[in-house]
Write a protein that holds these residues in place. Sequence first.
Motif, PDB file in Angstrom:
ATOM      1  N   THR A 110       0.842  -1.196   0.000  1.00 42.15           N
ATOM      2  CA  THR A 110       0.000   0.000   0.000  1.00 42.15           C
ATOM      3  C   THR A 110       0.877   1.245   0.000  1.00 42.15           C
ATOM      4  O   THR A 110       2.103   1.150   0.053  1.00 42.15           O
ATOM      5  CB  THR A 110      -0.902   0.030   1.254  1.00 42.15           C
ATOM      6  OG1 THR A 110      -0.054   0.072   2.411  1.00 42.15           O
ATOM      7  CG2 THR A 110      -1.807  -1.170   1.315  1.00 42.15           C
ATOM      8  N   ARG A 111       0.245   2.407  -0.024  1.00 44.90           N
ATOM      9  CA  ARG A 111       0.978   3.679   0.046  1.00 44.90           C
ATOM     10  C   ARG A 111       0.366   4.554   1.132  1.00 44.90           C
ATOM     11  O   ARG A 111       0.104   5.728   0.913  1.00 44.90           O
ATOM     12  CB  ARG A 111       0.933   4.371  -1.302  1.00 44.90           C
ATOM     13  CG  ARG A 111       1.698   3.611  -2.350  1.00 44.90           C
ATOM     14  CD  ARG A 111       1.819   4.403  -3.586  1.00 44.90           C
ATOM     15  NE  ARG A 111       2.707   5.527  -3.322  1.00 44.90           N
ATOM     16  CZ  ARG A 111       3.510   6.049  -4.221  1.00 44.90           C
ATOM     17  NH1 ARG A 111       3.550   5.569  -5.415  1.00 44.90           N
ATOM     18  NH2 ARG A 111       4.273   7.072  -3.923  1.00 44.90           N
ATOM     19  N   GLU A 112       0.129   4.013   2.308  1.00 45.14           N
ATOM     20  CA  GLU A 112      -0.515   4.771   3.373  1.00 45.14           C
ATOM     21  C   GLU A 112       0.449   5.682   4.133  1.00 45.14           C
ATOM     22  O   GLU A 112       0.080   6.759   4.552  1.00 45.14           O
ATOM     23  CB  GLU A 112      -1.200   3.813   4.347  1.00 45.14           C
ATOM     24  CG  GLU A 112      -2.342   3.062   3.706  1.00 45.14           C
ATOM     25  CD  GLU A 112      -2.862   1.939   4.594  1.00 45.14           C
ATOM     26  OE1 GLU A 112      -2.368   1.784   5.725  1.00 45.14           O
ATOM     27  OE2 GLU A 112      -3.764   1.229   4.148  1.00 45.14           O
ATOM     28  N   SER A 114       3.315   7.192   3.110  1.00 42.51           N
ATOM     29  CA  SER A 114       3.865   8.309   2.350  1.00 42.51           C
ATOM     30  C   SER A 114       3.456   8.163   0.893  1.00 42.51           C
ATOM     31  O   SER A 114       3.193   7.058   0.430  1.00 42.51           O
ATOM     32  CB  SER A 114       5.387   8.320   2.472  1.00 42.51           C
ATOM     33  OG  SER A 114       5.939   9.319   1.647  1.00 42.51           O
ATOM     34  N   THR A 115       3.441   9.265   0.194  1.00 50.21           N
ATOM     35  CA  THR A 115       3.121   9.216  -1.233  1.00 50.21           C
ATOM     36  C   THR A 115       4.317   9.570  -2.098  1.00 50.21           C
ATOM     37  O   THR A 115       4.169   9.777  -3.294  1.00 50.21           O
ATOM     38  CB  THR A 115       1.963  10.176  -1.563  1.00 50.21           C
ATOM     39  OG1 THR A 115       2.324  11.496  -1.141  1.00 50.21           O
ATOM     40  CG2 THR A 115       0.680   9.735  -0.879  1.00 50.21           C
ATOM     41  N   TYR A 120       6.650   2.382  -0.513  1.00 53.94           N
ATOM     42  CA  TYR A 120       5.468   1.542  -0.401  1.00 53.94           C
ATOM     43  C   TYR A 120       5.475   0.864   0.962  1.00 53.94           C
ATOM     44  O   TYR A 120       6.506   0.372   1.408  1.00 53.94           O
ATOM     45  CB  TYR A 120       5.441   0.462  -1.481  1.00 53.94           C
ATOM     46  CG  TYR A 120       5.353   1.022  -2.868  1.00 53.94           C
ATOM     47  CD1 TYR A 120       4.129   1.367  -3.409  1.00 53.94           C
ATOM     48  CD2 TYR A 120       6.487   1.230  -3.625  1.00 53.94           C
ATOM     49  CE1 TYR A 120       4.022   1.890  -4.673  1.00 53.94           C
ATOM     50  CE2 TYR A 120       6.400   1.757  -4.894  1.00 53.94           C
ATOM     51  CZ  TYR A 120       5.172   2.083  -5.422  1.00 53.94           C
ATOM     52  OH  TYR A 120       5.072   2.614  -6.667  1.00 53.94           O
TER      53      TYR A 120
END
Length: 181
Positions: A110-112, A114-115, A120
């Motif tokens: 996921t990318r919760e 950091s973007t 990831y």
Amino acid sequence: MASVVASSAVVTPTTALAASTTTRSSEVVSVKACLKAGVLGGKTEWQSKTQTNGSRVSCMQVWEPYNNLKFETLSYLPPLSQDALAKQIDYVIKSGWAPCIEFDVQGTVTREGSTMPGYYDGRYWTMWKLPMFGCTDSASVLREIEECKKLYGTKCYIRCLGFDNTRQVQCASFIVHQPSQ
């Protein structure tokens, strides 16, 4: 002719067949005019040359993206039997890779957190003990998988990796257990 094509105009087929280096303005027409006049075959001829599904749409399988997570290499297959797992682990061992067992609650990337590019969450799972360097049989790996299932099998995904210690890379990875939903 190149200047005619570059200016978004089309040369009629008779001009192209004649291979003339001179082009008269009466021989150059727009794409829309050619389609209307049927010079380029018209819409019906074009449609007859293309492939369509028609009524055969029921032959195609559509992947359901919701509540249907797919994980590693063999996740599209039904759950593997103990014999099939043993064969996969034997392949890892025969390739000279060290079997390694990992587990994770979420089991997905996921990318919760950091973007920023390249970041990831969920890439790294918790390792079960240490990689099994020097392992020569799949039975010992299967025993470790069963021990991991006893402790974390109700809530965690468990996967087996093949780690190449020479190149320092993961070469194989497959899910060996999914928690009951």
